[in-house]
Motif scaffolding. Structure first.
Motif, PDB file in Angstrom:
ATOM      1  N   THR A 290       0.830  -1.204   0.000  1.00  0.00           N
ATOM      2  CA  THR A 290       0.000   0.000   0.000  1.00  0.00           C
ATOM      3  C   THR A 290       0.863   1.253   0.000  1.00  0.00           C
ATOM      4  O   THR A 290       0.618   2.201  -0.751  1.00  0.00           O
ATOM      5  N   GLN A 291       1.894   1.261   0.851  1.00  0.00           N
ATOM      6  CA  GLN A 291       2.779   2.424   0.925  1.00  0.00           C
ATOM      7  C   GLN A 291       3.462   2.676  -0.419  1.00  0.00           C
ATOM      8  O   GLN A 291       3.552   3.819  -0.885  1.00  0.00           O
ATOM      9  N   THR A 292       3.939   1.611  -1.045  1.00  0.00           N
ATOM     10  CA  THR A 292       4.587   1.753  -2.353  1.00  0.00           C
ATOM     11  C   THR A 292       3.597   2.236  -3.406  1.00  0.00           C
ATOM     12  O   THR A 292       3.906   3.089  -4.241  1.00  0.00           O
ATOM     13  N   ALA A 293       2.383   1.695  -3.351  1.00  0.00           N
ATOM     14  CA  ALA A 293       1.350   2.063  -4.326  1.00  0.00           C
ATOM     15  C   ALA A 293       0.933   3.521  -4.178  1.00  0.00           C
ATOM     16  O   ALA A 293       0.639   4.193  -5.180  1.00  0.00           O
ATOM     17  N   ILE A 294       0.896   4.019  -2.955  1.00  0.00           N
ATOM     18  CA  ILE A 294       0.550   5.424  -2.736  1.00  0.00           C
ATOM     19  C   ILE A 294       1.547   6.332  -3.463  1.00  0.00           C
ATOM     20  O   ILE A 294       1.167   7.283  -4.164  1.00  0.00           O
ATOM     21  N   GLY A 295       2.841   6.038  -3.304  1.00  0.00           N
ATOM     22  CA  GLY A 295       3.847   6.819  -4.000  1.00  0.00           C
ATOM     23  C   GLY A 295       3.717   6.711  -5.508  1.00  0.00           C
ATOM     24  O   GLY A 295       3.885   7.702  -6.231  1.00  0.00           O
ATOM     25  N   PHE A 296       3.398   5.507  -5.994  1.00  0.00           N
ATOM     26  CA  PHE A 296       3.221   5.293  -7.430  1.00  0.00           C
ATOM     27  C   PHE A 296       2.049   6.109  -7.967  1.00  0.00           C
ATOM     28  O   PHE A 296       2.151   6.753  -9.017  1.00  0.00           O
ATOM     29  N   ILE A 297       0.923   6.083  -7.251  1.00  0.00           N
ATOM     30  CA  ILE A 297      -0.259   6.848  -7.666  1.00  0.00           C
ATOM     31  C   ILE A 297       0.067   8.335  -7.753  1.00  0.00           C
ATOM     32  O   ILE A 297      -0.281   9.009  -8.738  1.00  0.00           O
ATOM     33  N   LYS A 298       0.731   8.854  -6.742  1.00  0.00           N
ATOM     34  CA  LYS A 298       1.019  10.283  -6.726  1.00  0.00           C
ATOM     35  C   LYS A 298       1.944  10.678  -7.868  1.00  0.00           C
ATOM     36  O   LYS A 298       1.741  11.717  -8.519  1.00  0.00           O
ATOM     37  N   ARG A 299       2.950   9.873  -8.142  1.00  0.00           N
ATOM     38  CA  ARG A 299       3.858  10.194  -9.249  1.00  0.00           C
ATOM     39  C   ARG A 299       3.135  10.134 -10.593  1.00  0.00           C
ATOM     40  O   ARG A 299       3.274  11.029 -11.434  1.00  0.00           O
ATOM     41  N   CYS A 300       2.353   9.088 -10.786  1.00  0.00           N
ATOM     42  CA  CYS A 300       1.638   8.920 -12.055  1.00  0.00           C
ATOM     43  C   CYS A 300       0.637  10.047 -12.284  1.00  0.00           C
ATOM     44  O   CYS A 300       0.533  10.588 -13.398  1.00  0.00           O
ATOM     45  N   PHE A 301      -0.102  10.378 -11.228  1.00  0.00           N
ATOM     46  CA  PHE A 301      -1.136  11.389 -11.420  1.00  0.00           C
ATOM     47  C   PHE A 301      -0.521  12.763 -11.669  1.00  0.00           C
ATOM     48  O   PHE A 301      -1.042  13.536 -12.485  1.00  0.00           O
ATOM     49  N   GLU A 302       0.547  13.091 -10.992  1.00  0.00           N
ATOM     50  CA  GLU A 302       1.189  14.387 -11.233  1.00  0.00           C
ATOM     51  C   GLU A 302       1.659  14.495 -12.679  1.00  0.00           C
ATOM     52  O   GLU A 302       1.525  15.549 -13.313  1.00  0.00           O
ATOM     53  N   GLU A 303       2.189  13.406 -13.226  1.00  0.00           N
ATOM     54  CA  GLU A 303       2.604  13.409 -14.628  1.00  0.00           C
ATOM     55  C   GLU A 303       1.400  13.622 -15.546  1.00  0.00           C
ATOM     56  O   GLU A 303       1.450  14.418 -16.492  1.00  0.00           O
ATOM     57  N   ALA A 304       0.317  12.899 -15.270  1.00  0.00           N
ATOM     58  CA  ALA A 304      -0.879  13.005 -16.107  1.00  0.00           C
ATOM     59  C   ALA A 304      -1.532  14.375 -15.979  1.00  0.00           C
ATOM     60  O   ALA A 304      -1.974  14.963 -16.971  1.00  0.00           O
ATOM     61  N   LEU A 305      -1.580  14.900 -14.761  1.00  0.00           N
ATOM     62  CA  LEU A 305      -2.231  16.191 -14.513  1.00  0.00           C
ATOM     63  C   LEU A 305      -1.478  17.322 -15.196  1.00  0.00           C
ATOM     64  O   LEU A 305      -2.078  18.170 -15.863  1.00  0.00           O
ATOM     65  N   THR A 306      -0.164  17.347 -15.013  1.00  0.00           N
ATOM     66  CA  THR A 306       0.627  18.438 -15.594  1.00  0.00           C
ATOM     67  C   THR A 306       0.586  18.402 -17.117  1.00  0.00           C
ATOM     68  O   THR A 306       0.556  19.451 -17.775  1.00  0.00           O
ATOM     69  N   GLY A 307       0.570  17.206 -17.685  1.00  0.00           N
ATOM     70  CA  GLY A 307       0.491  17.103 -19.130  1.00  0.00           C
ATOM     71  C   GLY A 307      -0.858  17.517 -19.669  1.00  0.00           C
ATOM     72  O   GLY A 307      -0.958  18.195 -20.695  1.00  0.00           O
ATOM     73  N   SER A 308      -1.922  17.146 -18.968  1.00  0.00           N
ATOM     74  CA  SER A 308      -3.276  17.415 -19.438  1.00  0.00           C
ATOM     75  C   SER A 308      -3.654  18.884 -19.303  1.00  0.00           C
ATOM     76  O   SER A 308      -4.296  19.455 -20.184  1.00  0.00           O
TER      77      SER A 308
END
Length: 334
Positions: free
Chosen positions: A19-37
């Motif tokens: 869960t801890q690892t996945a939380i970091g993964f979600i945050k990194r992925c979403f920041e990439e998607a958000l900034t691009g979009s």
């Protein structure tokens, strides 16, 4: 009525370490998607602001900010509730232009927040803001931006499933838009939260438009501060959360007030005294850019995408004895 719900047969899909690892993964992925979009650049966020600046978010108007004295300034600081107004000032300071914007990784304390499955006194969210033109202050532009945001969430969900196949949350990118008045007309005998649950169960990705003003029955769908969102051009993004069997609000956002909307809404809220603050004077004098923006709950997103039943599974906060006892041996609170 118990405030902590333990779904029957609930078991976390991932253990605490994954869960801890996945939380970091979600945050990194979403920041990439958000900034691009949304064409956003990251900026540093304040943890506190001057209480005399008018920059803190007043939320519904009853919440008390955490204050502390600053002897060197002979004044008080306030822990932020959100960065709704600060971001607009920052866009001017950083000299952003139409079509570009910023986001900040915001952490806050909301001392008066109720403690339950979805609420904590600790708030973590992506606060974002983008400069728009006068012609873009429309419902259609708001809807386009909401779609960009939902697409970024869906992209993050897809990447999460690829990395953790056991996590099978699917984000429906087809958004159902409905105004708060239409929702009240549809379910006249239900409370606002009951309306949300009834509608979002049938429309798993929903954006409720126009929140803050009084509806025909004399009450608002939900209270909203009068000095950042234009109540005719804002709304809440909700998703159906299967583990809890309820709607979960992931983002509150909107096109921000111009000078006329600010005056109108402060009059309705009986809060014209705020016009004395520097921020409000800048809006009145058209010294700040026209913007659209919002906050996106980080812990809420992790809850949604990981299928968690309690926000304490994805963030560290303080919990009362009732919550701790209810979760004992059933839900691991970080």
């Amino acid at each position: 009525m118990e405030k902590t719900i333990i779904p029957k047969g609930y078991k976390s899909i991932l253990d605490v370490y994954d869960t801890q690892t996945a939380i970091g993964f979600i945050k990194r992925c979403f920041e990439e998607a958000l900034t691009g979009s949304l064409k956003l650049k990251r900026v540093s966020a304040p943890l506190f602001v001057d209480e005399q600046s008018g920059l803190n978010d007043n939320l519904s108007g009853s919440e008390r900010p955490v204050k502390f004295d600053v002897p060197a300034l002979n004044n008080n600081g306030e822990i932020v509730h959100s960065l709704a107004k600060w971001k607009r000032v920052a866009l001017k300071q950083y000299d952003f232009h139409v079509g570009n914007g910023l986001y900040a990784d915001m952490n806050a304390i909301r001392r008066d927040e109720e403690l339950d499955n979805l609420h904590s006194i600790y708030v973590d969210q992506w606060d974002w803001e983008r400069v728009i033109s006068k012609e873009q202050r429309t419902i259609d532009y708001l809807k386009e931006t909401v779609q960009d945001l939902v697409n970024a969430i869906a992209e993050t969900s897809s990447r999460l499933h690829t990395k953790y196949p056991k996590v099978e949350t699917v984000i429906d990118t087809k958004i159902s838009f409905i105004t708060s008045q239409e929702l009240a007309d549809l379910y006249p005998d239900l409370t606002s939260k009951e309306r949300e649950n009834a509608y979002v169960k049938e429309h798993p990705t929903t954006f409720i438009l126009q929140i803050g003003d009084l509806l025909n029955h004399g009450e608002p769908h939900d209270k909203r501060a009068p000095d950042y969102d234009d109540w005719t051009l804002n709304g809440d993004l909700l998703f159906w959360h299967e583990p809890l069997g309820c709607a979960i609000e992931l983002s509150s956002m909107g096109i921000r007030v111009d000078d006329q909307a600010l005056i109108t809404q402060l009059e309705k809220a009986n809060a014209k005294s705020r016009l004395e603050y520097p921020f409000h004077q800048q809006v009145l004098n058209n010294e700040l850019p026209l913007t659209i923006g919002g906050g996106i709950g980080q812990s809420r997103m992790c809850m949604l995408l990981l299928g968690k039943a309690h926000i304490g599974e994805v963030q560290v906060s303080l919990w009362d004895e009732e919550t701790i006892d209810a979760c004992k041996d059933k839900i691991f609170l970080l």
